[in-house]
Scaffold this motif. Structure first.
Motif, PDB file in Angstrom:
ATOM      1  N   PHE A 108       0.851  -1.211   0.000  1.00 33.06           N
ATOM      2  CA  PHE A 108       0.000   0.000   0.000  1.00 33.06           C
ATOM      3  C   PHE A 108       0.882   1.254   0.000  1.00 33.06           C
ATOM      4  CE2 PHE A 108      -2.592   2.648   3.244  1.00 33.06           C
ATOM      5  CZ  PHE A 108      -3.233   3.367   2.247  1.00 33.06           C
ATOM      6  N   GLY A 109       1.876   1.280   0.896  1.00 39.55           N
ATOM      7  CA  GLY A 109       2.787   2.431   0.983  1.00 39.55           C
ATOM      8  C   GLY A 109       3.533   2.627  -0.331  1.00 39.55           C
ATOM      9  N   ASN A 110       4.041   1.525  -0.886  1.00 36.87           N
ATOM     10  CA  ASN A 110       4.805   1.644  -2.140  1.00 36.87           C
ATOM     11  C   ASN A 110       3.931   2.172  -3.274  1.00 36.87           C
ATOM     12  OD1 ASN A 110       7.008   0.632  -0.844  1.00 36.87           O
ATOM     13  ND2 ASN A 110       6.728  -1.479  -1.549  1.00 36.87           N
ATOM     14  N   LEU A 111       2.701   1.631  -3.360  1.00 34.01           N
ATOM     15  CA  LEU A 111       1.811   2.079  -4.438  1.00 34.01           C
ATOM     16  C   LEU A 111       1.512   3.570  -4.294  1.00 34.01           C
ATOM     17  CD1 LEU A 111      -0.699  -0.930  -4.576  1.00 34.01           C
ATOM     18  CD2 LEU A 111       0.689  -0.105  -6.491  1.00 34.01           C
ATOM     19  N   CYS A 112       1.193   3.999  -3.072  1.00 33.11           N
ATOM     20  CA  CYS A 112       0.822   5.413  -2.880  1.00 33.11           C
ATOM     21  C   CYS A 112       2.024   6.325  -3.134  1.00 33.11           C
ATOM     22  CB  CYS A 112       0.271   5.646  -1.477  1.00 33.11           C
ATOM     23  SG  CYS A 112      -1.404   5.011  -1.313  1.00 33.11           S
ATOM     24  N   ARG A 113       3.206   5.883  -2.758  1.00 29.23           N
ATOM     25  CA  ARG A 113       4.382   6.719  -3.025  1.00 29.23           C
ATOM     26  C   ARG A 113       4.622   6.823  -4.533  1.00 29.23           C
ATOM     27  NH1 ARG A 113       5.591   4.239   1.724  1.00 29.23           N
ATOM     28  NH2 ARG A 113       5.473   5.768   3.414  1.00 29.23           N
ATOM     29  N   ALA A 114       4.434   5.714  -5.245  1.00 27.35           N
ATOM     30  CA  ALA A 114       4.584   5.753  -6.709  1.00 27.35           C
ATOM     31  C   ALA A 114       3.544   6.695  -7.311  1.00 27.35           C
ATOM     32  CB  ALA A 114       4.434   4.347  -7.287  1.00 27.35           C
ATOM     33  N   ILE A 115       2.310   6.620  -6.788  1.00 26.41           N
ATOM     34  CA  ILE A 115       1.240   7.503  -7.275  1.00 26.41           C
ATOM     35  C   ILE A 115       1.623   8.961  -7.028  1.00 26.41           C
ATOM     36  CG2 ILE A 115      -1.134   8.258  -6.719  1.00 26.41           C
ATOM     37  CD1 ILE A 115      -1.815   5.234  -6.381  1.00 26.41           C
ATOM     38  N   SER A 116       2.236   9.231  -5.875  1.00 25.16           N
ATOM     39  CA  SER A 116       2.569  10.624  -5.566  1.00 25.16           C
ATOM     40  C   SER A 116       3.700  11.115  -6.463  1.00 25.16           C
ATOM     41  CB  SER A 116       2.865  10.789  -4.072  1.00 25.16           C
ATOM     42  OG  SER A 116       4.211  10.927  -3.839  1.00 25.16           O
ATOM     43  N   VAL A 117       4.631  10.233  -6.811  1.00 24.81           N
ATOM     44  CA  VAL A 117       5.709  10.640  -7.721  1.00 24.81           C
ATOM     45  C   VAL A 117       5.129  10.954  -9.103  1.00 24.81           C
ATOM     46  CG1 VAL A 117       7.779   9.854  -8.943  1.00 24.81           C
ATOM     47  CG2 VAL A 117       7.500   9.339  -6.507  1.00 24.81           C
ATOM     48  N   LEU A 118       4.214  10.079  -9.552  1.00 20.11           N
ATOM     49  CA  LEU A 118       3.615  10.297 -10.874  1.00 20.11           C
ATOM     50  C   LEU A 118       2.642  11.475 -10.869  1.00 20.11           C
ATOM     51  CD1 LEU A 118       2.865   6.585 -11.807  1.00 20.11           C
ATOM     52  CD2 LEU A 118       4.575   8.069 -12.875  1.00 20.11           C
ATOM     53  N   GLY A 119       2.105  11.792  -9.693  1.00 14.32           N
ATOM     54  CA  GLY A 119       1.120  12.865  -9.598  1.00 14.32           C
ATOM     55  C   GLY A 119      -0.218  12.479 -10.190  1.00 14.32           C
ATOM     56  N   GLU A 120      -0.457  11.185 -10.323  1.00 15.33           N
ATOM     57  CA  GLU A 120      -1.696  10.733 -10.969  1.00 15.33           C
ATOM     58  C   GLU A 120      -2.044   9.331 -10.459  1.00 15.33           C
ATOM     59  OE1 GLU A 120      -3.285   9.955 -15.522  1.00 15.33           O
ATOM     60  OE2 GLU A 120      -1.206   9.538 -15.019  1.00 15.33           O
ATOM     61  N   ALA A 121      -3.314   9.145 -10.130  1.00 20.72           N
ATOM     62  CA  ALA A 121      -3.767   7.804  -9.736  1.00 20.72           C
ATOM     63  C   ALA A 121      -4.649   7.271 -10.845  1.00 20.72           C
ATOM     64  CB  ALA A 121      -4.532   7.882  -8.425  1.00 20.72           C
ATOM     65  N   THR A 122      -4.121   6.417 -11.677  1.00 22.17           N
ATOM     66  CA  THR A 122      -4.921   5.853 -12.770  1.00 22.17           C
ATOM     67  C   THR A 122      -5.934   4.870 -12.182  1.00 22.17           C
ATOM     68  OG1 THR A 122      -3.393   4.025 -13.014  1.00 22.17           O
ATOM     69  CG2 THR A 122      -2.974   5.965 -14.396  1.00 22.17           C
ATOM     70  N   PRO A 123      -7.025   4.594 -12.909  1.00 19.39           N
ATOM     71  CA  PRO A 123      -7.989   3.593 -12.408  1.00 19.39           C
ATOM     72  C   PRO A 123      -7.311   2.261 -12.117  1.00 19.39           C
ATOM     73  CG  PRO A 123      -8.917   4.807 -14.253  1.00 19.39           C
ATOM     74  CD  PRO A 123      -7.485   5.256 -14.131  1.00 19.39           C
ATOM     75  N   ARG A 124      -6.332   1.896 -12.920  1.00 21.50           N
ATOM     76  CA  ARG A 124      -5.631   0.642 -12.684  1.00 21.50           C
ATOM     77  C   ARG A 124      -4.876   0.672 -11.345  1.00 21.50           C
ATOM     78  NH1 ARG A 124      -1.586  -2.612 -16.775  1.00 21.50           N
ATOM     79  NH2 ARG A 124      -0.400  -3.635 -15.156  1.00 21.50           N
ATOM     80  N   ALA A 125      -4.231   1.801 -11.063  1.00 24.31           N
ATOM     81  CA  ALA A 125      -3.517   1.926  -9.781  1.00 24.31           C
ATOM     82  C   ALA A 125      -4.516   1.944  -8.624  1.00 24.31           C
ATOM     83  CB  ALA A 125      -2.675   3.197  -9.785  1.00 24.31           C
ATOM     84  N   MET A 126      -5.649   2.625  -8.833  1.00 29.63           N
ATOM     85  CA  MET A 126      -6.667   2.679  -7.776  1.00 29.63           C
ATOM     86  C   MET A 126      -7.159   1.273  -7.431  1.00 29.63           C
ATOM     87  SD  MET A 126      -6.960   5.640  -6.630  1.00 29.63           S
ATOM     88  CE  MET A 126      -8.268   6.690  -6.095  1.00 29.63           C
TER      89      MET A 126
END
Ligand code: ADP
Ligand code: ASP
Ligand code: MG
Length: 476
Positions: A108-126
């Motif tokens: 969960f932490g890794n995914l959210c940190r990756a999302i924050s680096v990208l600045g975007e939460a795609t539906p797939r990431a969600m």
């Protein structure tokens, strides 16, 4: 029928596994069912609140704010570990479950940190984030069942439910799901093991995690029930079954002992959260039973879904109405203009434009003169819909064939459900005079396409009063 030769699918909702007391109760229910039924499959939701907190953390991360993630990591770990401390008696099993849960929270932490680096939460990431709630709870529930002596095993539904890649609202492919589910679960049944399966989640044929939409664990249970096939699907929740209204809104709401497929489909579609609207179709088509019952009151029979009501359709206006429900946060969009009469295909173009925004329309009305088309959309989609309509009708708007395309403020759809509601003389009159009595104006009205419901749109400030007033037609 001899249950020892039959298959039962049981689904536990978020509250039913949301605390150690609740999960202990759920595990006991599994044990009791296993004593009677030959094959039992358990589907679980995430513990209550987990999915919201996962998704909110991901949305904040996309905006660069990682604080909600830090809070969620701590509180999710704490809540899950508290349950394992209470319910998993064997230290080695508990240590293993805790370690797996810590690993998932790490993901969960890794995914959210990756999302924050990208600045975007795609539906797939969600979906990858949202799936963690069930992946956590399933481990706890399996360990709790094992601690009660029930031979059980965690099964990730990514191995069973194969979907398209419509992330956040994926659609199962029943053919491949049937094959995968039977292949995976039959050997467990033969070994006398109860599969404890993640609800809500599926995977594409390539193995990418998808989810079936919010509240979708009910649907997971129905899918598994249909493809096995099971004899019965029981949805365990936190109320005594399907009630005459949401008990949070109407204090004297009562449990309905039985409800027809058509009625529950309408209720679920028009906002009764007790059952995910997609749950009904697979069970109807597979001809299997569905029951909704209360984890916290397991001896209550709950509500049974039936193809036809045993008492038949009431002959007079009395007792036709069975339940009333509401969907909030909608806006009514109107396309209007006297010139529309001569413009071909206005309705088709209107709904094509709406569809292009990915919005679904819960209610449509059209004046018979075809001078206006009016429909409801979720408030969050209204601006997109208005933009799409202005583009599609740019020429007609410029020529004044269409005068305007506009949307109301937030409104609520109130739906009255009961077999015979539309065609029984006097029922509509009762409904309208009840609303008249409390001075609530109807902004739009739509009959269901079957004889089972009437929906009315009211200003959102009036919705609770309208529901309570209409409920008096059911329970005085
Ligand atoms: P679960 O987590 O078990 O899936 P949900 O919260 O999704 O539970 O659904 C159960 C809730 O649905 C109940 O607590 C109740 O407040 C709400 N609800 C809304 N309408 C109805 C209704 N007509 N009958 C029963 N419950 C309803
Ligand atoms: N946990 C998921 C949700 O909150 C699915 C479910 O509970 O049915 O939407
Ligand atoms: Mg639910």
């Amino acid at each position: 029928m001899d249950k020892s030769k039959q298959t039962l699918v049981m689904k536990f909702g978020g509250t039913s596994v949301g605390s150690s007391q609740a999960m202990a109760q759920a595990a006991q229910i599994v044990k009791d069912a296993r004593a009677e039924w030959g094959r039992v499959v358990v589907v679980t939701s995430a513990i209550s609140g987990a999915t919201n907190s996962l998704l909110e953390s991901a949305s904040h991360a996309a905006r660069g704010d990682l604080q909600p993630l830090l809070d969620a990591e701590k509180s999710l770990l704490k809540r899950h570990e508290e349950i394992s401390a209470e319910l998993v008696s064997d230290p080695a099993l508990r240590a293993r479950v805790n370690q797996e849960m810590a690993g998932l929270i790490g993901t969960f932490g890794n995914l959210c940190r990756a999302i924050s680096v990208l600045g975007e939460a795609t539906p797939r990431a969600m979906d990858a984030v949202a799936s963690l709630g069930e992946r956590l709870s399933v481990r706890l529930l399996a360990a709790a069942c094992q601690s009660l002596g029930v031979a059980s095993q965690v099964v990730e539904s990514t191995e069973l439910v194969i979907t398209n890649n419509a992330f956040m609202n994926a659609h199962p492919d029943f053919g491949t799901t049937t094959f995968a589910t039977r292949n995976r679960l039959n050997p467990l049944f033969e070994a006398g093991i109860v599969p404890i399966v993640t609800g809500f989640i599926g995977a594409t044929p390539e193995g990418v995690i998808t989810t079936l939409g919010r509240g979708g664990s009910d649907y997971s249970a129905a899918i598994l029930g249909a493809v096995l096939p099971a004899d019965d699907v029981w949805i365990w929740t936190d109320v005594d079954g399907v009630m005459t209204a949401d008990p949070r809104m109407v204090k004297n709401a009562r449990t309905l002992p039985e409800i027809s497929y058509a009625e529950i489909a309408e209720l679920a579609y028009y906002g009764a959260k007790v059952l995910h609207p997609k749950t009904v179709r697979p069970v109807i088509e597979a001809g299997i039973g569905l029951r909704i019952c209360n984890t916290f009151n397991p001896s209550h029979p709950g509500t049974r879904l039936v193809a036809n009501l045993s008492a038949g359709i009431p002959a007079n206006g009395e007792k036709v109405i069975k339940a009333v429900t509401t969907i909030r946060k909608q806006r009514l969009v109107t396309v209007e203009g006297r010139g529309m009469l001569g413009v071909p295909g206005v309705a088709a173009r209107t709904f094509a434009a709406v569809a292009s925004t990915g919005t679904s329309v819960p209610l449509i009305t059209q004046a018979s003169s075809e001078q206006s088309i009016c429909f409801a959309v979720p408030s969050e989609s209204a601006d997109d819909v208005l933009n799409a309509l202005s583009k599609v009708f740019a020429i007609e708007l410029a020529d004044n064939d269409i005068d305007r395309v506009w949307a109301t403020e937030d409104v609520s759809i109130i739906t009255v459900v009961g077999q015979g509601t539309r065609n029984t003389p006097g029922v509509a009159g009762q409904i309208f005079s009840k609303l008249g009595d409390i001075d609530v104006n109807m902004l739009a009205i739509a009959h269901g396409s079957s004889d089972v419901s009437i929906s009315m749109v009211v200003e959102s400030v009036h919705d609770a009063n309208a529901v309570r007033a209409l409920h008096e037609l059911i329970v005085k």
